[in-house]
Every structure is written in C-alpha cells, then in structure tokens.
Design a protein around this motif. Structure first.
Motif, PDB file in Angstrom:
ATOM      1  N   LEU A 124       0.830  -1.203   0.000  1.00  0.00           N
ATOM      2  CA  LEU A 124       0.000   0.000   0.000  1.00  0.00           C
ATOM      3  C   LEU A 124       0.865   1.254   0.000  1.00  0.00           C
ATOM      4  CD1 LEU A 124      -2.857   1.265   0.233  1.00  0.00           C
ATOM      5  CD2 LEU A 124      -2.569   1.167   2.719  1.00  0.00           C
ATOM      6  N   CYS A 125       1.895   1.251   0.821  1.00  0.00           N
ATOM      7  CA  CYS A 125       2.822   2.394   0.887  1.00  0.00           C
ATOM      8  C   CYS A 125       3.500   2.608  -0.469  1.00  0.00           C
ATOM      9  CB  CYS A 125       3.862   2.147   1.974  1.00  0.00           C
ATOM     10  SG  CYS A 125       5.088   3.467   2.155  1.00  0.00           S
ATOM     11  N   PHE A 126       3.937   1.528  -1.099  1.00  0.00           N
ATOM     12  CA  PHE A 126       4.622   1.609  -2.391  1.00  0.00           C
ATOM     13  C   PHE A 126       3.695   2.178  -3.462  1.00  0.00           C
ATOM     14  CE2 PHE A 126       5.835  -0.412  -6.458  1.00  0.00           C
ATOM     15  CZ  PHE A 126       7.104   0.124  -6.593  1.00  0.00           C
ATOM     16  N   ILE A 127       2.462   1.700  -3.524  1.00  0.00           N
ATOM     17  CA  ILE A 127       1.507   2.174  -4.537  1.00  0.00           C
ATOM     18  C   ILE A 127       1.216   3.655  -4.340  1.00  0.00           C
ATOM     19  CG2 ILE A 127      -0.878   1.995  -5.365  1.00  0.00           C
ATOM     20  CD1 ILE A 127      -0.751  -0.997  -4.710  1.00  0.00           C
ATOM     21  N   ARG A 128       0.966   4.050  -3.116  1.00  0.00           N
ATOM     22  CA  ARG A 128       0.650   5.462  -2.852  1.00  0.00           C
ATOM     23  C   ARG A 128       1.862   6.356  -3.107  1.00  0.00           C
ATOM     24  NH1 ARG A 128      -3.048   4.714   2.618  1.00  0.00           N
ATOM     25  NH2 ARG A 128      -5.081   4.669   1.566  1.00  0.00           N
ATOM     26  N   ALA A 129       3.055   5.851  -2.859  1.00  0.00           N
ATOM     27  CA  ALA A 129       4.264   6.636  -3.131  1.00  0.00           C
ATOM     28  C   ALA A 129       4.397   6.903  -4.626  1.00  0.00           C
ATOM     29  CB  ALA A 129       5.489   5.915  -2.600  1.00  0.00           C
ATOM     30  N   ILE A 130       4.086   5.901  -5.455  1.00  0.00           N
ATOM     31  CA  ILE A 130       4.124   6.083  -6.909  1.00  0.00           C
ATOM     32  C   ILE A 130       3.076   7.105  -7.340  1.00  0.00           C
ATOM     33  CG2 ILE A 130       3.701   4.957  -9.126  1.00  0.00           C
ATOM     34  CD1 ILE A 130       4.874   2.408  -7.975  1.00  0.00           C
ATOM     35  N   GLU A 131       1.873   6.984  -6.792  1.00  0.00           N
ATOM     36  CA  GLU A 131       0.810   7.949  -7.109  1.00  0.00           C
ATOM     37  C   GLU A 131       1.227   9.353  -6.681  1.00  0.00           C
ATOM     38  OE1 GLU A 131      -3.118   5.049  -6.651  1.00  0.00           O
ATOM     39  OE2 GLU A 131      -2.532   6.389  -5.002  1.00  0.00           O
ATOM     40  N   LEU A 132       1.821   9.457  -5.490  1.00  0.00           N
ATOM     41  CA  LEU A 132       2.282  10.758  -4.987  1.00  0.00           C
ATOM     42  C   LEU A 132       3.308  11.374  -5.917  1.00  0.00           C
ATOM     43  CD1 LEU A 132       2.477  12.936  -2.791  1.00  0.00           C
ATOM     44  CD2 LEU A 132       4.159  11.483  -1.621  1.00  0.00           C
ATOM     45  N   ALA A 133       4.235  10.561  -6.434  1.00  0.00           N
ATOM     46  CA  ALA A 133       5.273  11.070  -7.339  1.00  0.00           C
ATOM     47  C   ALA A 133       4.635  11.652  -8.594  1.00  0.00           C
ATOM     48  CB  ALA A 133       6.248   9.948  -7.701  1.00  0.00           C
ATOM     49  N   TYR A 134       3.673  10.920  -9.176  1.00  0.00           N
ATOM     50  CA  TYR A 134       3.018  11.420 -10.390  1.00  0.00           C
ATOM     51  C   TYR A 134       2.235  12.700 -10.100  1.00  0.00           C
ATOM     52  CZ  TYR A 134       0.253  11.852 -14.584  1.00  0.00           C
ATOM     53  OH  TYR A 134      -0.317  12.362 -15.736  1.00  0.00           O
ATOM     54  N   TRP A 161       2.736   8.565   6.878  1.00  0.00           N
ATOM     55  CA  TRP A 161       2.245   7.670   7.926  1.00  0.00           C
ATOM     56  C   TRP A 161       2.712   6.238   7.642  1.00  0.00           C
ATOM     57  CZ3 TRP A 161      -1.754   7.663  11.921  1.00  0.00           C
ATOM     58  CH2 TRP A 161      -2.115   8.940  12.357  1.00  0.00           C
ATOM     59  N   SER A 162       2.585   5.811   6.391  1.00  0.00           N
ATOM     60  CA  SER A 162       2.922   4.431   6.038  1.00  0.00           C
ATOM     61  C   SER A 162       4.404   4.130   6.229  1.00  0.00           C
ATOM     62  CB  SER A 162       2.522   4.147   4.588  1.00  0.00           C
ATOM     63  OG  SER A 162       1.125   4.039   4.450  1.00  0.00           O
ATOM     64  N   VAL A 163       5.261   5.065   5.836  1.00  0.00           N
ATOM     65  CA  VAL A 163       6.700   4.863   5.974  1.00  0.00           C
ATOM     66  C   VAL A 163       7.062   4.617   7.434  1.00  0.00           C
ATOM     67  CG1 VAL A 163       8.956   5.990   5.826  1.00  0.00           C
ATOM     68  CG2 VAL A 163       7.360   6.127   3.903  1.00  0.00           C
ATOM     69  N   PHE A 164       6.508   5.433   8.334  1.00  0.00           N
ATOM     70  CA  PHE A 164       6.785   5.244   9.757  1.00  0.00           C
ATOM     71  C   PHE A 164       6.142   3.965  10.278  1.00  0.00           C
ATOM     72  CE2 PHE A 164       7.643   9.846   9.552  1.00  0.00           C
ATOM     73  CZ  PHE A 164       8.837   9.894  10.257  1.00  0.00           C
ATOM     74  N   TYR A 165       4.945   3.661   9.777  1.00  0.00           N
ATOM     75  CA  TYR A 165       4.208   2.489  10.247  1.00  0.00           C
ATOM     76  C   TYR A 165       4.946   1.187   9.942  1.00  0.00           C
ATOM     77  CZ  TYR A 165       0.233  -0.741  10.797  1.00  0.00           C
ATOM     78  OH  TYR A 165      -0.598  -1.775  11.175  1.00  0.00           O
ATOM     79  N   ILE A 166       5.435   1.049   8.716  1.00  0.00           N
ATOM     80  CA  ILE A 166       6.090  -0.207   8.342  1.00  0.00           C
ATOM     81  C   ILE A 166       7.483  -0.342   8.946  1.00  0.00           C
ATOM     82  CG2 ILE A 166       4.782  -0.425   6.202  1.00  0.00           C
ATOM     83  CD1 ILE A 166       7.118   0.667   4.649  1.00  0.00           C
ATOM     84  N   ARG A 167       8.024   0.748   9.490  1.00  0.00           N
ATOM     85  CA  ARG A 167       9.323   0.687  10.164  1.00  0.00           C
ATOM     86  C   ARG A 167       9.179   0.217  11.613  1.00  0.00           C
ATOM     87  NH1 ARG A 167      13.753   3.506   8.220  1.00  0.00           N
ATOM     88  NH2 ARG A 167      14.288   4.185  10.339  1.00  0.00           N
ATOM     89  N   VAL A 168       7.957   0.276  12.119  1.00  0.00           N
ATOM     90  CA  VAL A 168       7.703  -0.167  13.494  1.00  0.00           C
ATOM     91  C   VAL A 168       7.572  -1.685  13.508  1.00  0.00           C
ATOM     92  CG1 VAL A 168       6.034  -0.099  15.402  1.00  0.00           C
ATOM     93  CG2 VAL A 168       6.561   1.985  14.113  1.00  0.00           C
TER      94      VAL A 168
END
Length: 270
Positions: free
Chosen positions: A32-42, A82-89
């Motif tokens: 989910l984080c990866f998909i949203r990061a790609i969308e954010l970049a575009y 939020w996702s970046v911090f979440y998956i690091r926990v």
C-alpha cells in the motif's frame, strides 16, 4: 463538555480508527505504501507542471480543479508519511504505535479523505460534461494537464482508494464537504467582482434561471455522490472483512459504530 469535545462528538470523530490510514483490505501495508508513493510522485510532478503553466498563483488558485488536485496531493503525502513510519515499526507494536500522538492528525486526515473521494468523482463529471468543449484545439500540454487533473484525479482519489483503502465515510461529514464547495462558490463571486469574469462559464448569473439549475444541480449531485460512496464503502469493508484481517494480523480490530438498543450494545462493522 468543552468545545473540542462537542466538535468531536458532533462530527463523530471519536469513531475514527487511525489504523485505516495505513492498512488495506486487499494488500499489505508495505505494498500500500509503495503504490501510494508512486501515485504521490506522479501527482507531485503534475501539480508542479500545472502550477508552472499558470500565469500567477491567483490564477492557479481560482480553479476548483486545481484546489482539489492539491487536496489529493496533501492526502497522498500524509498517507505515505504515515505508512513509511508504520512499516518501520515492529509488527507487534504497530497496533499500539498507530494510536499514539495527537488524534487531530487522524481526524483531519479522515475529513480530508471524505473530500478527496467525493471531489474526485464530482470534478471529472462536471469537467467532461460541461467544460471540455474545444478538445480538438488542445495542445499536447493541454491534453496532459486535463487528463491529469480531470481524469487521473478520479483514478487516484476515488477509484484507487475505493479499491485499496479501509476508510469509511460518516454521513455528517457530507455537510463539511458541501461547506467547502459553498466557500469556493463565494470565492468565485469575489473573483468576478475583481476581474469581471466568471471562473467557469456555467456560473454566470446572466444565463437566467439556468444558472440556478446548475448551482442547485451540482449541490444535489454532490450529496448523491457522497451517499453513494458511503454505501459502497460499507459494502466493500463488509465484503473484505475476513480478508482484511488476514492481510493485517497486527491490528487490534475495534468496532467502528455502536448502537444502544434497550441497554444492549450492538456493534456494526463497516
């Protein structure tokens, strides 16, 4: 009861579950984080291009499309952070971590989500039915900008989130979404008073009664879209309930809505 508590109760913000920001019904938090990061970049690239092609900030900000596209950017940016911090926990600590901090960050995010998914349906509908005349004369850049902010906004903000997210909508928030659009309408009056032109042709009062039809029709359409999405969200979350639990085993699933019937508390999952 203080003012803050009243607002929270009135807007039913106490029913928000922050884990819904970073989890999905169908994919893992990392995906989910990866998909949203790609969308954010575009979205970021498109936002900068549209901004740079505007003659001024005022000219950019007077268009509702640009404002809602910026809303998508803000939503995806907050989701990704939020996702970046979440998956690091560590997985065992995520359910606790996501509930830490000032709850208003989550409340604001939830209300932003409500506006994003609704406007991502309304904006493309209004543009392609009322404003897309003269397509034959569009330049390559015009096509890129219009596809980005009047079509892909629907893909990222509405369709994508309907498929990926676990959010739900709260009926009372429909008035917040409508209120934002009402404030924008007031702004168009100010722009007209200052520049002598309407931001969008269908807003012209000189059209006579048809102008009122446009105003009222768009307002009614907004509520129709909101409540259609409300039922779709509930049906989606109910359908994927078991799959969501398998995708997110670290979550402490808590009830979203509770109703008291004769002293007995019943839980409704959405």
């Amino acid at each position: 009861m203080g003012l803050q508590s009243f607002i929270i109760k009135f807007l039913k913000l106490d029913r928000f579950e922050p884990n819904r920001i970073v989890t999905s019904n169908v994919v893992s938090p990392k995906v989910l984080c990866f998909i949203r990061a790609i969308e954010l970049a575009y979205v970021t690239i498109a936002l900068v291009i549209v901004w740079c092609n505007s003659t001024s900030f005022t000219n950019y900000a007077k268009f509702f499309t640009n404002l809602t596209f910026f809303g998508i950017f803000a939503y995806l940016l907050s989701c990704t952070i939020w996702s970046v911090f979440y998956i690091r926990v560590p997985e065992a600590e995520r359910a606790h971590w996501v509930k830490q901090g000032n709850p208003w960050w989550g409340y604001t995010h939830w209300m932003l989500y409500s506006s994003v998914v609704v406007y991502s349906v309304v904006v493309p509908l209004v543009f392609w039915t009322l404003l897309s005349k003269g397509m034959g004369s569009w330049t390559t850049m015009a096509w890129y900008q219009n596809i980005s902010v009047h079509a892909l906004d629907g893909v990222f903000g509405a369709l994508g989130e309907l498929i990926l997210s676990r959010h739900f909508l709260q009926p009372i928030h429909s008035f917040l979404v409508a209120g934002i659009m009402l404030l924008y309408m007031f702004m168009t009056f100010i722009v007209y008073a200052r520049e002598g032109t309407w931001v969008y042709p269908f807003l012209r009062w000189s059209q006579g009664p048809i102008a009122a039809v446009y105003y009222i029709g768009i307002a009614i359409g907004l509520f129709i879209v909101f409540f259609a999405l409300y039922f779709i969200h509930n049906a989606r979350n109910s359908f994927f309930k078991e799959h969501s639990a398998r995708m997110n085993p670290e979550l402490e699933h808590s009830p979203v809505e509770e109703k008291n019937h004769g002293g007995k508390v019943e839980v409704e999952d959405v």
